[in-house]
Design a protein around this motif. Sequence first.
Motif, PDB file in Angstrom:
ATOM      1  N   PRO A  76      13.786  39.761  -5.413  1.00 58.57           N
ATOM      2  CA  PRO A  76      12.713  38.783  -5.262  1.00 58.57           C
ATOM      3  C   PRO A  76      12.748  38.216  -3.842  1.00 58.57           C
ATOM      4  CG  PRO A  76      14.518  37.824  -6.504  1.00 58.57           C
ATOM      5  CD  PRO A  76      14.855  39.279  -6.314  1.00 58.57           C
ATOM      6  N   PRO A  77      11.688  37.544  -3.392  1.00 57.34           N
ATOM      7  CA  PRO A  77      11.628  37.074  -2.002  1.00 57.34           C
ATOM      8  C   PRO A  77      12.838  36.259  -1.552  1.00 57.34           C
ATOM      9  CG  PRO A  77       9.473  36.881  -2.999  1.00 57.34           C
ATOM     10  CD  PRO A  77      10.405  37.299  -4.105  1.00 57.34           C
ATOM     11  N   ALA A  78      13.328  35.343  -2.382  1.00 50.55           N
ATOM     12  CA  ALA A  78      14.455  34.500  -1.971  1.00 50.55           C
ATOM     13  C   ALA A  78      15.708  35.332  -1.730  1.00 50.55           C
ATOM     14  CB  ALA A  78      14.717  33.424  -3.018  1.00 50.55           C
ATOM     15  N   SER A  79      15.987  36.273  -2.610  1.00 50.37           N
ATOM     16  CA  SER A  79      17.163  37.129  -2.440  1.00 50.37           C
ATOM     17  C   SER A  79      16.985  38.067  -1.258  1.00 50.37           C
ATOM     18  CB  SER A  79      17.409  37.937  -3.716  1.00 50.37           C
ATOM     19  OG  SER A  79      17.671  37.086  -4.810  1.00 50.37           O
ATOM     20  N   THR A 100      -1.451  36.873  -3.915  1.00 49.63           N
ATOM     21  CA  THR A 100      -0.999  35.732  -4.701  1.00 49.63           C
ATOM     22  C   THR A 100       0.528  35.698  -4.714  1.00 49.63           C
ATOM     23  OG1 THR A 100      -0.867  36.958  -6.782  1.00 49.63           O
ATOM     24  CG2 THR A 100      -3.018  35.968  -6.203  1.00 49.63           C
ATOM     25  N   PRO A 101       1.132  34.530  -4.956  1.00 53.80           N
ATOM     26  CA  PRO A 101       2.595  34.458  -5.042  1.00 53.80           C
ATOM     27  C   PRO A 101       3.170  35.419  -6.071  1.00 53.80           C
ATOM     28  CG  PRO A 101       1.662  32.259  -4.872  1.00 53.80           C
ATOM     29  CD  PRO A 101       0.513  33.192  -5.056  1.00 53.80           C
ATOM     30  N   ARG A 102       2.485  35.553  -7.207  1.00 49.15           N
ATOM     31  CA  ARG A 102       2.989  36.452  -8.244  1.00 49.15           C
ATOM     32  C   ARG A 102       2.970  37.900  -7.773  1.00 49.15           C
ATOM     33  NH1 ARG A 102       0.692  36.789 -14.501  1.00 49.15           N
ATOM     34  NH2 ARG A 102       2.162  38.397 -15.218  1.00 49.15           N
ATOM     35  N   THR A 103       1.875  38.288  -7.096  1.00 50.02           N
ATOM     36  CA  THR A 103       1.790  39.646  -6.573  1.00 50.02           C
ATOM     37  C   THR A 103       2.850  39.881  -5.509  1.00 50.02           C
ATOM     38  OG1 THR A 103      -0.570  39.832  -7.042  1.00 50.02           O
ATOM     39  CG2 THR A 103       0.316  41.279  -5.325  1.00 50.02           C
ATOM     40  N   THR A 157       6.224  44.742   4.191  1.00 48.55           N
ATOM     41  CA  THR A 157       6.513  44.929   5.614  1.00 48.55           C
ATOM     42  C   THR A 157       5.978  43.756   6.431  1.00 48.55           C
ATOM     43  OG1 THR A 157       6.431  47.331   5.396  1.00 48.55           O
ATOM     44  CG2 THR A 157       6.138  46.432   7.606  1.00 48.55           C
ATOM     45  N   LYS A 158       4.762  43.332   6.127  1.00 44.48           N
ATOM     46  CA  LYS A 158       4.163  42.203   6.840  1.00 44.48           C
ATOM     47  C   LYS A 158       4.926  40.914   6.566  1.00 44.48           C
ATOM     48  CE  LYS A 158      -0.361  40.000   7.583  1.00 44.48           C
ATOM     49  NZ  LYS A 158      -1.792  40.009   7.176  1.00 44.48           N
ATOM     50  N   ALA A 159       5.313  40.716   5.308  1.00 41.02           N
ATOM     51  CA  ALA A 159       6.068  39.513   4.949  1.00 41.02           C
ATOM     52  C   ALA A 159       7.440  39.520   5.616  1.00 41.02           C
ATOM     53  CB  ALA A 159       6.209  39.425   3.437  1.00 41.02           C
ATOM     54  N   GLU A 160       8.059  40.702   5.663  1.00 38.58           N
ATOM     55  CA  GLU A 160       9.385  40.802   6.290  1.00 38.58           C
ATOM     56  C   GLU A 160       9.322  40.427   7.760  1.00 38.58           C
ATOM     57  OE1 GLU A 160      12.610  42.976   8.499  1.00 38.58           O
ATOM     58  OE2 GLU A 160      10.432  43.250   8.623  1.00 38.58           O
ATOM     59  N   ALA A 161       8.271  40.843   8.451  1.00 35.90           N
ATOM     60  CA  ALA A 161       8.124  40.507   9.871  1.00 35.90           C
ATOM     61  C   ALA A 161       7.965  39.007  10.064  1.00 35.90           C
ATOM     62  CB  ALA A 161       6.925  41.258  10.453  1.00 35.90           C
ATOM     63  N   ILE A 162       7.240  38.356   9.172  1.00 41.30           N
ATOM     64  CA  ILE A 162       7.063  36.896   9.253  1.00 41.30           C
ATOM     65  C   ILE A 162       8.391  36.192   9.032  1.00 41.30           C
ATOM     66  CG2 ILE A 162       5.984  34.902   8.117  1.00 41.30           C
ATOM     67  CD1 ILE A 162       3.591  36.774   7.498  1.00 41.30           C
ATOM     68  N   VAL A 203       7.259  30.469  -0.801  1.00 45.77           N
ATOM     69  CA  VAL A 203       6.625  31.679  -1.306  1.00 45.77           C
ATOM     70  C   VAL A 203       5.104  31.547  -1.316  1.00 45.77           C
ATOM     71  CG1 VAL A 203       6.399  33.215  -3.302  1.00 45.77           C
ATOM     72  CG2 VAL A 203       8.643  32.328  -2.661  1.00 45.77           C
ATOM     73  N   ASP A 204       4.600  30.368  -1.682  1.00 43.49           N
ATOM     74  CA  ASP A 204       3.151  30.177  -1.713  1.00 43.49           C
ATOM     75  C   ASP A 204       2.538  30.359  -0.325  1.00 43.49           C
ATOM     76  OD1 ASP A 204       3.358  29.686  -4.383  1.00 43.49           O
ATOM     77  OD2 ASP A 204       3.143  27.515  -4.233  1.00 43.49           O
ATOM     78  N   ALA A 205       3.185  29.745   0.680  1.00 45.57           N
ATOM     79  CA  ALA A 205       2.673  29.859   2.045  1.00 45.57           C
ATOM     80  C   ALA A 205       2.794  31.291   2.558  1.00 45.57           C
ATOM     81  CB  ALA A 205       3.431  28.904   2.966  1.00 45.57           C
ATOM     82  N   LEU A 206       3.904  31.949   2.253  1.00 47.70           N
ATOM     83  CA  LEU A 206       4.104  33.325   2.693  1.00 47.70           C
ATOM     84  C   LEU A 206       3.061  34.242   2.049  1.00 47.70           C
ATOM     85  CD1 LEU A 206       5.847  35.339   4.283  1.00 47.70           C
ATOM     86  CD2 LEU A 206       7.312  35.545   2.259  1.00 47.70           C
ATOM     87  N   ALA A 207       2.777  34.017   0.782  1.00 48.76           N
ATOM     88  CA  ALA A 207       1.770  34.831   0.090  1.00 48.76           C
ATOM     89  C   ALA A 207       0.398  34.665   0.729  1.00 48.76           C
ATOM     90  CB  ALA A 207       1.728  34.452  -1.389  1.00 48.76           C
TER      91      ALA A 207
END
Length: 362
Positions: free
Chosen positions: A287-290, A272-275, A246-251, A262-266
């Motif tokens: 996945p984040p890109a899709s 972590t990017p993997r998490t 939810t937090k990532a989606e808002a960003i 992805v690294d910066a977003l994580a």
Amino acid sequence: MARRTSRAKDSGARNSSLGPRPLAVNLVVTDRCFGSGIAVTLDVLGTANLLSSTLGGPPQLFHCTVRSFDGHPVRSSVGTSITVDGPVDAGAADVVLVFGPGMADARQVLVDVAHPSIRTLSTHLERAAAAGAILGASCSSTFLLAEAGVLDGGPATTSWWLAPAFRARYPAVRLVEDELVVASERTITAGAALAQIDLALHFVRRFAGAELAHAVARYLIVDDARSAQGPFVMIQHLANSDRVVTKAEAILRADLTRPLDVDALAREVGVTPRTLGRRFVAATGLPPASFLRRLRLEVAAGLLRSTTDAIATIAARVGYEDERAFRRAFTKDMSDSPSRFRRAGATVLDLPLHVRPRPPSS
């Protein structure tokens, strides 16, 4: 047991060519099921029976009965009484369609499938499958098939908003949530509640042929060409099931023109990017890109319906520098071109709140 399996296979073969013996279809209902799903199934299969003879087939292709676990009436999701023809163990069936509790809360679905009565129903479904019956369900009822284990190792679908919960609970099932109807040799599943119409038409097509199925769809004014759930998915709804997502989606939504890092977003959301990737897939199936691609197109859909901006302007606003690339992506995900989608003329009130235009300030 062997005779029952043979009978089911023979009935399918005969009815697929408009054979003489009606296919025995049991509609198994539970408390809080959607009455609309039962009604449209009976209407579609009943219409197929009525139209069959006009196409040179038998006067009755499907013999439908409505059954509950104990043979007593059940209450629908809106409290109306649904009468039944008997208990689930009364008589053999070629097809068993299950109608479980209907609701819009994945947590409640998981509570319901753990109820002792559903456990017992699962045993019945296992036995029906072992006897050669074809099993079908749509929306939250697909969880009942999964609980019985009859979907393990094969493909299935469910309503798009239930996909994260389904995927987590039933890893042995190959979930294809983008499809409206997914069929295997012995199971047929469909998306949200009114995709039951598509499931019923699929049965007509499978057992009586495409010509009759198309005729039924035309008489009932149903679009029998739709095949994907993609145009109906609201990606924000899926994202809300996980606080990190939810937090990532808002960003991401704050600036859709921003290239994905992805690294910066994580780092911004504190994982972590993997998490981050793992939680995106668990919550949304993407996945984040899709996910970002789908988010851009969903926002674009809202803008197409709520503004008169040029398509090129909207494409740029959601992060597409190349208008042609935007058109291709939009058509693939929404099953329609941006121009036709806009001409469809959905009202602003049909849009999710987050994509409605804001009223002018006074």
